[in-house]
Design an enzyme around this catalytic site. Sequence first.
Site, PDB file in Angstrom:
ATOM      1  CG  HIS A 151      92.810  24.751  32.749  1.00 19.38           C
ATOM      2  ND1 HIS A 151      93.141  26.088  32.744  1.00 19.38           N
ATOM      3  CD2 HIS A 151      91.757  24.626  31.891  1.00 19.38           C
ATOM      4  CE1 HIS A 151      92.315  26.745  31.926  1.00 19.38           C
ATOM      5  NE2 HIS A 151      91.484  25.879  31.387  1.00 19.38           N
ATOM      6  CG  ASP A 195      95.433  34.777  30.810  1.00 20.99           C
ATOM      7  OD1 ASP A 195      94.889  33.730  30.428  1.00 20.99           O
ATOM      8  OD2 ASP A 195      95.195  35.891  30.306  1.00 20.99           O
ATOM      9  CG  LEU A 225     101.309  32.169  51.389  1.00 24.97           C
ATOM     10  CD1 LEU A 225     101.913  33.501  50.969  1.00 24.97           C
ATOM     11  CD2 LEU A 225     101.470  31.161  50.260  1.00 24.97           C
TER      12      LEU A 225
HETATM   13  C1  FPP Z   1      93.243  31.336  32.401  1.00 23.00           C
HETATM   14  O1  FPP Z   1      93.959  30.762  31.330  1.00 23.00           O
HETATM   15  C2  FPP Z   1      93.222  30.390  33.492  1.00 23.00           C
HETATM   16  C3  FPP Z   1      92.104  29.981  34.142  1.00 23.00           C
HETATM   17  C4  FPP Z   1      90.743  30.471  33.838  1.00 23.00           C
HETATM   18  C5  FPP Z   1      92.175  28.964  35.192  1.00 23.00           C
HETATM   19  C6  FPP Z   1      93.327  29.087  36.088  1.00 23.00           C
HETATM   20  C7  FPP Z   1      93.427  27.884  36.917  1.00 23.00           C
HETATM   21  C8  FPP Z   1      94.609  27.283  37.220  1.00 23.00           C
HETATM   22  C9  FPP Z   1      95.916  27.797  36.848  1.00 23.00           C
HETATM   23  C10 FPP Z   1      94.622  26.080  38.061  1.00 23.00           C
HETATM   24  C11 FPP Z   1      94.122  26.425  39.422  1.00 23.00           C
HETATM   25  C12 FPP Z   1      94.498  25.457  40.417  1.00 23.00           C
HETATM   26  C13 FPP Z   1      93.834  25.281  41.561  1.00 23.00           C
HETATM   27  C14 FPP Z   1      94.450  24.455  42.577  1.00 23.00           C
HETATM   28  C15 FPP Z   1      92.513  25.858  41.826  1.00 23.00           C
HETATM   29  P1  FPP Z   1      93.224  30.507  29.961  1.00 23.00           P
HETATM   30  O2  FPP Z   1      92.611  29.161  29.988  1.00 23.00           O
HETATM   31  O3  FPP Z   1      92.253  31.623  29.698  1.00 23.00           O
HETATM   32  O4  FPP Z   1      94.416  30.562  28.951  1.00 23.00           O
HETATM   33  P2  FPP Z   1      94.365  31.107  27.466  1.00 23.00           P
HETATM   34  O5  FPP Z   1      94.111  32.580  27.565  1.00 23.00           O
HETATM   35  O6  FPP Z   1      95.725  30.786  26.953  1.00 23.00           O
HETATM   36  O7  FPP Z   1      93.273  30.368  26.748  1.00 23.00           O
END
Ligand code: FPP
Length: 263
Positions: free
Chosen positions: A54, A37, A148
Site C-alpha cells: 500500500h 488493485d 486536475l
Molecule cells: C487493493 O489492493 C488496494 C486497496 C484496498 C488500497 C488502495 C490504496 C492505495 C493504492 C494507496 C492510496 C493512497 C492514498 C494517498 C489514499 P489489495 O490490497 O486488495 O491487493 P491484493 O488484491 O493484491 O491483495
Amino acid sequence: MLRKLMRKKTADIQSLQERIHTVKQRQMPNHVAIIMDGNGRWAKQRKMPRIAGHHEGMKTVRQVTNFANDLGVKALTLYAFSTENWKRPKIEIDFLMNLPGEFLNTYLPELMEKGIKVEMIGNMDALPAHTKTAITKAMEITKNNTGLILNFAMNYGSRLELVHVMKELAREVESGNMEIEAIDENVINSKLMTAHLPEPDLLIRTSGEVRLSNFMLWQLAYAEFIFTEVLWPDYNEECFLQAIEDFQNRDRRFGSLEGDRKG
Ligand code: FPP
C-alpha cells in the site's frame, strides 16, 4: 556498452515524448477512474507485509496524478478504500487510514504548485478523525485550484450511494416537493456524490482482476474499461499513457451506429 544503453534510453524518452504529444492532439478522457488493485500481491512477491504494498501504491498515486494533470485530464477518481474494506485486519485498515494524511502532508506543496484540487467521495463521517482532518484540510487548501481534480473514493460504495439517492428522492416525493414523473437520469445524476464531475469515460483496473467491486456502478454506464495485469505499485506513466492510447482507439458509439473515433 554504456553508450549503447544511454542511446537506447534517450530513444525511449524521445518516443515517450512523441507519444505524449500525439495523445494530447486527440480527445483526452475528461474523467478517469481507477481501481488500484494488487498492492498485497506486489508485497507478497517480495516477501514483504501487505502494508508495504500500500505504501508503494501511494507513490504510484503521486506519479499517475501528476501525469494525468500534465496530460490535461480534468478529473481522476481513485478507489482508495471501499465500504467492504472494513472487513480487512485492523492493522491494515489503520495503515490505509494513515495514507491520506501521509500523502497529503508530503505532497500538498506539490499539489498546490501544479494547481491540483483534492476532493473526496464516500462517507467521511465513519473515517477516523485524523483521516477526516487530513482530507478536509487538503480540500480546503486546494479548493480554488483549477487543474486536475484528484478525487479520492474513501469509504465509498456505489450501492450505498444509490440507496441514499433513492431515499432522498422518495423523501422529496413524499413531502410533495417533487413529482414522480420529474425523476429522470439528470435528477439522479444531480444527487450522486459525483454530481459536479464529468461522467467518467475511462475505467482502469490493475492486477488482472476483471470486476467493478461496487465502484461507480451508475456513473460507469458508458465508460471504456481497461483491465491490465500490472500490479498497482508497478503501474507507471507508460502504463497510463498506453491506457489513454487504447481509449483513443476505441470506437465509442453510446448505443448508436455512428462511431465516435476521437481525434
Ligand atoms: C487493493 O489492493 C488496494 C486497496 C484496498 C488500497 C488502495 C490504496 C492505495 C493504492 C494507496 C492510496 C493512497 C492514498 C494517498 C489514499 P489489495 O490490497 O486488495 O491487493 P491484493 O488484491 O493484491 O491483495
